[in-house]
Design a protein around this motif. Structure first.
Motif, PDB file in Angstrom:
ATOM      1  N   GLY A  53       0.812  -1.211   0.000  1.00 54.19           N
ATOM      2  CA  GLY A  53       0.000   0.000   0.000  1.00 54.19           C
ATOM      3  C   GLY A  53       0.844   1.259   0.000  1.00 54.19           C
ATOM      4  O   GLY A  53       0.551   2.225  -0.721  1.00 54.19           O
ATOM      5  N   ILE A  56       2.379   1.707  -3.630  1.00 49.97           N
ATOM      6  CA  ILE A  56       1.412   2.222  -4.599  1.00 49.97           C
ATOM      7  C   ILE A  56       1.065   3.668  -4.273  1.00 49.97           C
ATOM      8  O   ILE A  56       0.992   4.521  -5.165  1.00 49.97           O
ATOM      9  N   GLY A  57       0.872   3.957  -3.011  1.00 47.98           N
ATOM     10  CA  GLY A  57       0.560   5.322  -2.597  1.00 47.98           C
ATOM     11  C   GLY A  57       1.653   6.298  -2.969  1.00 47.98           C
ATOM     12  O   GLY A  57       1.376   7.421  -3.414  1.00 47.98           O
ATOM     13  N   CYS A  60       1.446   6.956  -6.699  1.00 49.12           N
ATOM     14  CA  CYS A  60       0.270   7.772  -6.980  1.00 49.12           C
ATOM     15  C   CYS A  60       0.478   9.209  -6.522  1.00 49.12           C
ATOM     16  O   CYS A  60       0.061  10.149  -7.212  1.00 49.12           O
ATOM     17  N   ASP A  61       1.113   9.398  -5.382  1.00 52.18           N
ATOM     18  CA  ASP A  61       1.323  10.743  -4.846  1.00 52.18           C
ATOM     19  C   ASP A  61       2.181  11.606  -5.762  1.00 52.18           C
ATOM     20  O   ASP A  61       2.006  12.819  -5.807  1.00 52.18           O
ATOM     21  N   CYS A  65       1.688   6.528 -11.628  1.00 53.17           N
ATOM     22  CA  CYS A  65       1.270   5.158 -11.359  1.00 53.17           C
ATOM     23  C   CYS A  65       0.180   4.781 -12.358  1.00 53.17           C
ATOM     24  O   CYS A  65      -0.804   5.511 -12.496  1.00 53.17           O
ATOM     25  N   SER A  84      -3.483   0.999   4.481  1.00 52.15           N
ATOM     26  CA  SER A  84      -3.076   1.760   3.291  1.00 52.15           C
ATOM     27  C   SER A  84      -3.775   1.239   2.036  1.00 52.15           C
ATOM     28  O   SER A  84      -4.179   2.021   1.175  1.00 52.15           O
ATOM     29  N   LEU A  85      -3.949  -0.072   1.910  1.00 53.39           N
ATOM     30  CA  LEU A  85      -4.672  -0.622   0.764  1.00 53.39           C
ATOM     31  C   LEU A  85      -6.146  -0.207   0.812  1.00 53.39           C
ATOM     32  O   LEU A  85      -6.736   0.140  -0.216  1.00 53.39           O
ATOM     33  N   GLN A  87      -7.353   2.498   2.085  1.00 56.14           N
ATOM     34  CA  GLN A  87      -7.421   3.905   1.703  1.00 56.14           C
ATOM     35  C   GLN A  87      -7.296   4.065   0.187  1.00 56.14           C
ATOM     36  O   GLN A  87      -8.000   4.869  -0.416  1.00 56.14           O
ATOM     37  N   LEU A  88      -6.415   3.298  -0.425  1.00 62.69           N
ATOM     38  CA  LEU A  88      -6.242   3.359  -1.884  1.00 62.69           C
ATOM     39  C   LEU A  88      -7.514   2.925  -2.610  1.00 62.69           C
ATOM     40  O   LEU A  88      -7.892   3.513  -3.622  1.00 62.69           O
ATOM     41  N   ARG A  93      -7.695   4.686  -6.208  1.00 66.62           N
ATOM     42  CA  ARG A  93      -6.367   4.393  -6.769  1.00 66.62           C
ATOM     43  C   ARG A  93      -6.171   2.899  -6.982  1.00 66.62           C
ATOM     44  O   ARG A  93      -5.357   2.488  -7.801  1.00 66.62           O
ATOM     45  N   LEU A  94      -6.887   2.103  -6.240  1.00 64.09           N
ATOM     46  CA  LEU A  94      -7.045   0.671  -6.502  1.00 64.09           C
ATOM     47  C   LEU A  94      -8.505   0.493  -6.869  1.00 64.09           C
ATOM     48  O   LEU A  94      -9.374   1.119  -6.273  1.00 64.09           O
TER      49      LEU A  94
END
Length: 142
Positions: A53, A56-57, A60-61, A65, A84-85, A87-88, A93-94
């Motif tokens: 997570g 990937i975050g 993305c930030d 990504c 974190s996953l 939240q994504l 974002r996921l």
């Protein structure tokens, strides 16, 4: 033309392991190469769902990504390693599926981790995977 990745983009190379959480280099390179989407293989979980997570975050930030499609990845448990996953997923974002249109044709993109791969997935005490075939049918009918 679609450019897709079937997962295992973070297969524990020395380069990737050294900078996974600080730079998410694999995802940034895929973005630069024009990938339309990627998904999870079992190796994405080698450092646990929390590290995945964060990786990937991070990508993305910084705006680098490709879309990450995780159709049968279930992060609904209350385990802190999934925060974190979760939240994504919450911010898109996921995602469970993706539709891409090219040349007037719509393509439905799924990202499924098969039964055998789930046997070798680290962190499976926190993250679980729904049946790949049932998930594909469910999403195809939506």
């Amino acid at each position: 033309m679609l450019v897709l990745d079937a997962g295992d983009f973070s297969m524990q190379t020395a380069f990737g392991a050294a900078i996974r959480e600080t730079g998410a280099a694999e995802l940034q390179v895929m973005h630069a190469m024009g990938y339309d989407a990627t998904t999870f293989g079992n190796h994405e979980f080698d450092l646990g769902p929390d590290a995945l997570g964060v990786s990937i975050g991070t990508a993305c930030d910084v705006g680098r990504c490709p879309p990450v499609v995780a159709s049968n990845t279930d992060c609904s448990a209350t385990d802190p390693a999934l925060a974190s996953l979760q939240q994504l997923f919450a911010v898109g974002r996921l995602r469970r599926h993706l539709v891409i249109e090219r040349g007037g044709i719509r393509f439905g993109i799924l990202g499924l981790l098969g039964d055998e791969a789930t046997l070798y997935t680290a962190g499976k005490d926190a993250v679980t995977f729904t049946d790949a075939i049932a998930t594909a049918r469910e999403i195809a009918l939506t």
